[in-house]
Write an enzyme that holds these catalytic residues in place. Structure first.
Site, mmCIF file in Angstrom:
data_model
loop_
_atom_site.group_PDB
_atom_site.id
_atom_site.type_symbol
_atom_site.label_atom_id
_atom_site.label_comp_id
_atom_site.label_asym_id
_atom_site.label_seq_id
_atom_site.Cartn_x
_atom_site.Cartn_y
_atom_site.Cartn_z
ATOM 1 N N SER A 131 -5.097 -4.859 -13.363
ATOM 2 C CA SER A 131 -3.822 -4.396 -12.857
ATOM 3 C C SER A 131 -2.670 -4.394 -13.626
ATOM 4 O O SER A 131 -2.781 -5.474 -14.784
ATOM 5 C CB SER A 131 -3.798 -5.151 -11.621
ATOM 6 O OG SER A 131 -2.354 -4.546 -10.966
ATOM 7 N N TYR A 144 -2.268 -12.477 -6.340
ATOM 8 C CA TYR A 144 -2.726 -11.249 -7.023
ATOM 9 C C TYR A 144 -2.722 -11.240 -8.386
ATOM 10 O O TYR A 144 -3.678 -10.695 -9.146
ATOM 11 C CB TYR A 144 -2.290 -10.156 -6.177
ATOM 12 C CG TYR A 144 -2.928 -8.686 -6.596
ATOM 13 C CD1 TYR A 144 -3.940 -8.502 -6.042
ATOM 14 C CD2 TYR A 144 -2.115 -8.045 -7.480
ATOM 15 C CE1 TYR A 144 -4.446 -7.287 -6.424
ATOM 16 C CE2 TYR A 144 -2.790 -6.717 -8.018
ATOM 17 C CZ TYR A 144 -3.846 -6.386 -7.518
ATOM 18 O OH TYR A 144 -4.469 -5.147 -7.851
#
Length: 248
Positions: A131, A144
């Site tokens: 990401s 995350y």
């Protein structure tokens, strides 16, 4: 990377970017199996039940997929969760554990299950998914970001260890994409089809890039190099007001 006439497993492909990729691969002429905990949401593709938090579930999925598709030559690890955490609240630890177990340990477990088969083929591909947040944190989602940074680091080591084996390793580095409610958190989230168009154009280029970083993800991926890291992190920290009890 050639995405035509491949046999592909997408672990975590029952929604979002994973499902979008699956349908693009099928349209390109590949055979695709999508895996996930809830496969009932997908009725137009072959599916396999897989829970990346459960090693036995992964082993069963591997055995089922390879029995039906011994020519499997592309594995994509997509499984992931995005949870907000207030680090001032010790109860956040449960969410942190879930995030690391799914996003990082789940990726490692799936790769461990299928890498021996891919090595035996001697001509195959692995795609992992990190990401933009792996490179520039989004403070309301600390675990995350940590999990995706871990996926990036693990991918780098995996690529180095598999060098010369015929198994190639590519990392997708998505920005915010408008799936699973992302558009509510981030109005600038990239529409899914726009992301897939650009990502697949990069993925199928020659030579295949080690990292697929679309334009919208580049400011995150290269913030430290470009000297914009502190400024962007401060701006993203404003989103901490989204946490319960932090507004105002």
């Amino acid at each position: 990377m050639d995405i035509t006439h491949r046999t592909v497993l997408i672990a975590g492909g029952t929604s979002g970017i994973g499902l979008g990729l699956a349908r693009r691969f099928v349209a390109a002429g590949s055979t695709v199996i999508v895996g996930g905990r809830d496969t009932s949401r997908v009725d137009d593709l072959e599916t396999v039940a897989i829970d990346v938090t459960d090693p036995e579930s992964i082993a069963r999925a591997r055995d089922d997929v390879l029995a039906a598709h011994p020519d499997l030559d592309l594995v994509v690890t997509m499984s992931g969760v995005m949870l907000m955490e207030d680090l001032q609240d010790p109860a956040h630890a449960a969410g942190a554990e879930t995030t690391i177990t799914v996003n990082l340990l789940g990726t490692i477990r799936v790769l461990d299950a299928f890498t021996p088969h891919l090595l035996a083929r001697g001509d195959a591909d692995i795609i992992t998914v990190s990401s933009g947040i792996a490179f520039l944190p989004f403070p309301p989602m600390p675990s995350y970001g940590a999990s995706k940074a871990g996926v990036h680091a693990y991918t780098e080591s995996l690529r180095a260890q598999l060098d010369g084996t015929g198994v190639r390793v590519t990392e997708l580095v998505p920005p915010a994409v408008a799936t699973a409610g992302q558009e509510k958190v981030n109005p600038s989230a990239l529409p899914l089809d726009a992301y897939l168009d650009e990502a697949l154009a990069l993925l199928t280029g020659e030579p295949t890039p080690n990292e697929v970083v679309v334009t919208a993800a580049q400011r995150l991926r290269w913030a430290e190099r470009d000297g914009t890291y502190a400024e962007l992190l401060a701006a993203r920290s404003q989103a901490l007001s989204m946490l319960p009890g932090r507004a105002g």
